[in-house]
Design a protein around this motif. Structure first.
Motif, PDB file in Angstrom:
ATOM      1  N   THR A 247      -8.877  -0.297  -1.424  1.00  0.00           N
ATOM      2  CA  THR A 247     -10.254  -0.121  -0.991  1.00  0.00           C
ATOM      3  C   THR A 247     -10.636  -1.234  -0.042  1.00  0.00           C
ATOM      4  O   THR A 247      -9.891  -2.199   0.145  1.00  0.00           O
TER       5      THR A 247
ATOM      6  N   GLY B 292      -5.041  -1.727  -9.789  1.00  0.00           N
ATOM      7  CA  GLY B 292      -4.651  -0.585 -10.602  1.00  0.00           C
ATOM      8  C   GLY B 292      -3.540  -0.978 -11.553  1.00  0.00           C
ATOM      9  O   GLY B 292      -3.415  -2.141 -11.955  1.00  0.00           O
TER      10      GLY B 292
ATOM     11  N   GLY C 106       0.326   2.771  -3.570  1.00  0.00           N
ATOM     12  CA  GLY C 106      -0.745   3.744  -3.417  1.00  0.00           C
ATOM     13  C   GLY C 106      -0.422   5.084  -4.036  1.00  0.00           C
ATOM     14  O   GLY C 106      -1.228   5.638  -4.804  1.00  0.00           O
TER      15      GLY C 106
ATOM     16  N   GLY D  99      -6.623  -4.231  -3.309  1.00  0.00           N
ATOM     17  CA  GLY D  99      -5.993  -3.172  -4.101  1.00  0.00           C
ATOM     18  C   GLY D  99      -5.968  -3.563  -5.563  1.00  0.00           C
ATOM     19  O   GLY D  99      -5.873  -4.743  -5.915  1.00  0.00           O
TER      20      GLY D  99
ATOM     21  N   LYS E 232       0.822  -1.202   0.000  1.00  0.00           N
ATOM     22  CA  LYS E 232       0.000   0.000   0.000  1.00  0.00           C
ATOM     23  C   LYS E 232       0.861   1.260   0.000  1.00  0.00           C
ATOM     24  O   LYS E 232       0.600   2.218  -0.738  1.00  0.00           O
TER      25      LYS E 232
ATOM     26  N   GLU F 260      -5.142   1.762  -6.506  1.00  0.00           N
ATOM     27  CA  GLU F 260      -6.204   2.148  -5.570  1.00  0.00           C
ATOM     28  C   GLU F 260      -6.439   1.037  -4.555  1.00  0.00           C
ATOM     29  O   GLU F 260      -6.578  -0.130  -4.910  1.00  0.00           O
TER      30      GLU F 260
END
Length: 405
Positions: free
Chosen positions: A276, A289, A269, A287, A265, A274
């Motif tokens: 969540t 992306g 991040g 996560g 993260k 992302e």
């Protein structure tokens, strides 16, 4: 104080992961490596199958008119003037004669029927035929299976042994298919040990082995298993080195929760991935992306959470990426023999054991996320909706069959 962010529905996060991984572009694959893949374009037969008229039985090639009156009481006797084993060149059949012929051998010119050996005396110089046969009997005509110019297999077909056999018979050496997704699997956590005997406070890395096996089971290719300590610069340096060769998905486990030392993260991040919370149990922190233009899916580190999250989000996305017609596990309905509770507002995926004989499913082990022994003994997931908190004995539930493809 600000209110906590609402939890994402499971279905919403499922779609996000599927869209993220996408459908891989087709490529040419050798036929010997195509089993389990999906055709990306139709296969049009360049020749007929079979390519010549041939015998469907061991017996005798004849003219039907020559044996029209044959019967057990009054057999027709014909001279046997040739033997035709499979693979022989085709010859001519003169009226009033027979050729002994084997299954798959080409039909001689002039013959219009085959008499099976069981309806004869099996003669070699002359044969006594005890039954009449119509023209066309026991003959496989050219093109009766596949006609030249016809679509032998449509796009979207999952290639199995039968499809390989057909393609090989048509002379094809490769096919155009969606490739297997290549997945880099990475576990994180300074508590993980590479040594045979873990040190104090350490554990062996099981997640990378487990997830790599899950990738292969889903039809993907697990390129490598990595372990990285809780160190952001080292983590990013490792990823940059590994992603340079190109992969279709980076799959991480661990380092995605709300505590300190959450290396995944902290590293990804700020770089566009992302993180969540999904309304599910187990596996709430997730996560997804892109990093270095590579799709990234970040799973929680507890083993049960990690594998359940893989089943819910990653497996269907991987199978969809190579066009599998059935990306999801089979879902069955089964009866609970015991009452079950579930947390409010979260869709629970409870480990279970399915009894197919009785049509029942029983929760298997505690609901916690660290029970690998119980995880290994489960053969299904009991899918309890987010708005259900109690189920009574005898209630019907949806069950994900983990033994089904």
């Amino acid at each position: 104080m600000s209110s906590p962010s609402p939890l994402s529905p499971v279905s919403e996060h499922q779609q996000r992961i599927t869209d993220l991984v996408g459908l891989l572009p087709p490529t040419t694959v050798p036929l010997a490596e195509a089993v389990g893949l999906v055709l990306a374009e139709p296969v049009v037969a360049q020749e007929s199958l079979p390519s010549f008229d041939n015998s469907a039985m061991d017996g005798y090639a004849v003219r039907a008119a020559d044996i029209a009156g044959a019967s057990p009481e009054s057999p027709v006797v014909l001279p046997v003037v040739a033997d035709i084993p499979a693979g022989s060149p085709v010859g001519d059949l003169s009226p009033g004669t027979a050729h002994r012929i084997m299954t798959g051998a080409p039909l001689p010119r002039g013959a219009d029927a085959v008499v099976e050996v069981e309806a004869t005396d099996s003669g070699t110089d002359a044969v006594a035929i005890t039954a009449a046969r119509d023209a066309g009997s026991f003959i496989r005509c050219a093109g009766v299976d596949v006609t030249a110019g016809a679509t032998a297999l449509p796009a979207g077909v999952l290639i199995g042994p039968g499809q390989v056999g057909l393609l090989a018979a048509l002379g094809m050496h490769d096919v155009v298919a969606h490739p297997r997704p290549r997945v880099l699997v990475c576990s994180t956590g300074s508590e993980l040990a590479e040594d045979p005997v873990p040190g104090s406070g350490q554990i062996r890395d099981s997640n990378s082995a487990m997830l790599a096996a899950a990738v292969e089971d889903a039809g993907g290719v697990a390129l490598r298993r990595l372990w990285v300590a809780d160190d952001v610069p080292r983590f990013l340096e490792t990823l940059d080195a590994e992603l340079h060769a190109g992969v279709d998905l980076l799959l991480t486990s661990g380092g995605v929760s709300a505590g300190a030392y959450e290396v995944v993260k902290d590293a990804l991040g700020p770089r566009g991935v992302e993180f969540t919370k999904v309304a599910m149990q187990p596996g709430m922190p997730q996560g997804s992306g892109r990093y270095a233009d590579t799709p990234v899916v970040c799973l929680p580190g507890n083993p049960v959470s990690s594998l359940v999250s893989f089943e819910v989000f990653v497996r269907p996305a991987l199978r969809a990426s190579y066009g599998h017609p059935r990306p999801h596990r089979p879902v069955l309905r089964a009866e609970l023999p015991v009452p079950v509770t579930s947390p409010p507002g979260k869709r629970q995926f409870r480990r279970g054991r399915l009894d197919r004989a009785t049509g029942t499913v029983e929760p298997w082990g505690p609901a916690g996320s660290g029970f690998l022994g119980w995880l290994a003994g489960a053969d299904c997931l009991i899918d309890i909706p987010a708005d259900v908190t109690e189920l009574a004995e005898g209630d019907q539930v949806d069950v994900w069959d983990l033994s089904g493809g």
